[in-house]
Write a protein that holds these residues in place. Structure first.
Motif, PDB file in Angstrom:
ATOM      1  N   TYR A  59      -3.337 -19.748   5.709  1.00  0.00           N
ATOM      2  CA  TYR A  59      -2.320 -19.251   6.624  1.00  0.00           C
ATOM      3  C   TYR A  59      -2.775 -17.886   7.112  1.00  0.00           C
ATOM      4  O   TYR A  59      -3.281 -17.086   6.339  1.00  0.00           O
ATOM      5  N   TYR A  60      -2.614 -17.651   8.427  1.00  0.00           N
ATOM      6  CA  TYR A  60      -3.112 -16.425   9.031  1.00  0.00           C
ATOM      7  C   TYR A  60      -2.039 -15.766   9.890  1.00  0.00           C
ATOM      8  O   TYR A  60      -1.208 -16.449  10.518  1.00  0.00           O
ATOM      9  N   VAL A  61      -2.104 -14.468   9.965  1.00  0.00           N
ATOM     10  CA  VAL A  61      -1.287 -13.755  10.942  1.00  0.00           C
ATOM     11  C   VAL A  61      -1.855 -14.095  12.319  1.00  0.00           C
ATOM     12  O   VAL A  61      -3.060 -14.323  12.481  1.00  0.00           O
ATOM     13  N   ASP A  62      -0.994 -14.164  13.314  1.00  0.00           N
ATOM     14  CA  ASP A  62      -1.415 -14.612  14.644  1.00  0.00           C
ATOM     15  C   ASP A  62      -2.588 -13.815  15.199  1.00  0.00           C
ATOM     16  O   ASP A  62      -3.470 -14.362  15.874  1.00  0.00           O
ATOM     17  N   SER A  63      -2.622 -12.530  14.914  1.00  0.00           N
ATOM     18  CA  SER A  63      -3.630 -11.661  15.525  1.00  0.00           C
ATOM     19  C   SER A  63      -5.046 -11.949  15.062  1.00  0.00           C
ATOM     20  O   SER A  63      -6.009 -11.471  15.685  1.00  0.00           O
ATOM     21  N   VAL A  64      -5.221 -12.696  13.970  1.00  0.00           N
ATOM     22  CA  VAL A  64      -6.575 -12.976  13.467  1.00  0.00           C
ATOM     23  C   VAL A  64      -6.943 -14.455  13.544  1.00  0.00           C
ATOM     24  O   VAL A  64      -8.073 -14.824  13.221  1.00  0.00           O
ATOM     25  N   LYS A  65      -6.018 -15.290  13.968  1.00  0.00           N
ATOM     26  CA  LYS A  65      -6.297 -16.725  14.042  1.00  0.00           C
ATOM     27  C   LYS A  65      -7.486 -16.989  14.964  1.00  0.00           C
ATOM     28  O   LYS A  65      -7.582 -16.418  16.046  1.00  0.00           O
ATOM     29  N   GLY A  66      -8.372 -17.834  14.505  1.00  0.00           N
ATOM     30  CA  GLY A  66      -9.568 -18.167  15.275  1.00  0.00           C
ATOM     31  C   GLY A  66     -10.712 -17.194  15.080  1.00  0.00           C
ATOM     32  O   GLY A  66     -11.830 -17.456  15.520  1.00  0.00           O
ATOM     33  N   ARG A  67     -10.458 -16.074  14.412  1.00  0.00           N
ATOM     34  CA  ARG A  67     -11.509 -15.071  14.185  1.00  0.00           C
ATOM     35  C   ARG A  67     -11.806 -14.888  12.695  1.00  0.00           C
ATOM     36  O   ARG A  67     -12.948 -14.642  12.314  1.00  0.00           O
ATOM     37  N   PHE A  68     -10.780 -14.979  11.861  1.00  0.00           N
ATOM     38  CA  PHE A  68     -10.938 -14.780  10.418  1.00  0.00           C
ATOM     39  C   PHE A  68     -10.818 -16.117   9.699  1.00  0.00           C
ATOM     40  O   PHE A  68     -10.053 -16.992  10.111  1.00  0.00           O
ATOM     41  N   THR A  69     -11.547 -16.233   8.583  1.00  0.00           N
ATOM     42  CA  THR A  69     -11.466 -17.427   7.742  1.00  0.00           C
ATOM     43  C   THR A  69     -11.372 -17.009   6.287  1.00  0.00           C
ATOM     44  O   THR A  69     -12.242 -16.278   5.797  1.00  0.00           O
ATOM     45  N   ILE A  70     -10.341 -17.479   5.621  1.00  0.00           N
ATOM     46  CA  ILE A  70     -10.188 -17.213   4.195  1.00  0.00           C
ATOM     47  C   ILE A  70     -10.701 -18.412   3.417  1.00  0.00           C
ATOM     48  O   ILE A  70     -10.513 -19.569   3.833  1.00  0.00           O
ATOM     49  N   SER A  71     -11.360 -18.147   2.297  1.00  0.00           N
ATOM     50  CA  SER A  71     -11.863 -19.223   1.448  1.00  0.00           C
ATOM     51  C   SER A  71     -11.883 -18.721   0.008  1.00  0.00           C
ATOM     52  O   SER A  71     -11.684 -17.529  -0.244  1.00  0.00           O
ATOM     53  N   ARG A  72     -12.123 -19.626  -0.916  1.00  0.00           N
ATOM     54  CA  ARG A  72     -12.165 -19.234  -2.324  1.00  0.00           C
ATOM     55  C   ARG A  72     -13.130 -20.117  -3.096  1.00  0.00           C
ATOM     56  O   ARG A  72     -13.399 -21.268  -2.695  1.00  0.00           O
ATOM     57  N   ASP A  73     -13.618 -19.568  -4.190  1.00  0.00           N
ATOM     58  CA  ASP A  73     -14.476 -20.302  -5.110  1.00  0.00           C
ATOM     59  C   ASP A  73     -13.857 -20.126  -6.487  1.00  0.00           C
ATOM     60  O   ASP A  73     -14.033 -19.070  -7.123  1.00  0.00           O
ATOM     61  N   ASN A  74     -13.144 -21.135  -6.955  1.00  0.00           N
ATOM     62  CA  ASN A  74     -12.439 -20.997  -8.234  1.00  0.00           C
ATOM     63  C   ASN A  74     -13.405 -20.918  -9.413  1.00  0.00           C
ATOM     64  O   ASN A  74     -13.067 -20.360 -10.456  1.00  0.00           O
ATOM     65  N   ALA A  75     -14.597 -21.463  -9.257  1.00  0.00           N
ATOM     66  CA  ALA A  75     -15.583 -21.385 -10.333  1.00  0.00           C
ATOM     67  C   ALA A  75     -16.072 -19.949 -10.520  1.00  0.00           C
ATOM     68  O   ALA A  75     -16.515 -19.577 -11.615  1.00  0.00           O
TER      69      ALA A  75
END
Length: 120
Positions: A59-75
């Motif tokens: 989920y992103y704030v509108d101002s960063v949609k299409g420019r920012f990507t959040i991801s995670r590595d649980n390991a």
């Protein structure tokens, strides 16, 4: 002791990219939603992005949609924020945060922040 340590901030020109990382020493990391927030000079801290424990439901704030990507590595107990096409208004201190267990709207652990500066 719970710790969230951000890294990857710096100074970039408009249009540049940065990738932030947040290493978390939380036993329950893989069960928590994780988020990124930022605070610009003279402004209140604002939500930027969040991701579910599974890596889904970003989920992103509108101002960063299409420019920012959040991801995670649980390991690796790590969450990332890839920031592209940066703008001067993206300047601020970026904070990583861990949501309370079984919650998506309450964050109870925070990092110390990393500075992102975008020059025009």
């Amino acid at each position: 002791q719970v710790q969230l340590v951000e890294s990857g901030g710096g100074l970039v020109h408009t249009g540049g990219s940065l990738k932030l990382s947040c290493a978390a020493s939380i036993r329950t990391f893989s069960s928590r939603r994780m988020g990124w927030f930022r605070q610009a000079p003279g402004k209140e801290r604002e939500f930027v992005a969040s991701i579910a424990w599974s890596g889904g439901n970003p989920y992103y704030v509108d101002s960063v949609k299409g420019r920012f990507t959040i991801s995670r590595d649980n390991a690796k107990n790590t969450v990332y924020l890839q920031m592209n096409s940066l703008k001067p208004e993206d300047t601020g201190v970026y904070y990583c945060a861990a949501a309370a267990l079984r919650r998506t709207d309450v964050y109870d652990y925070w990092g110390q922040g990393t500075q992102v500066t975008v020059s025009s």
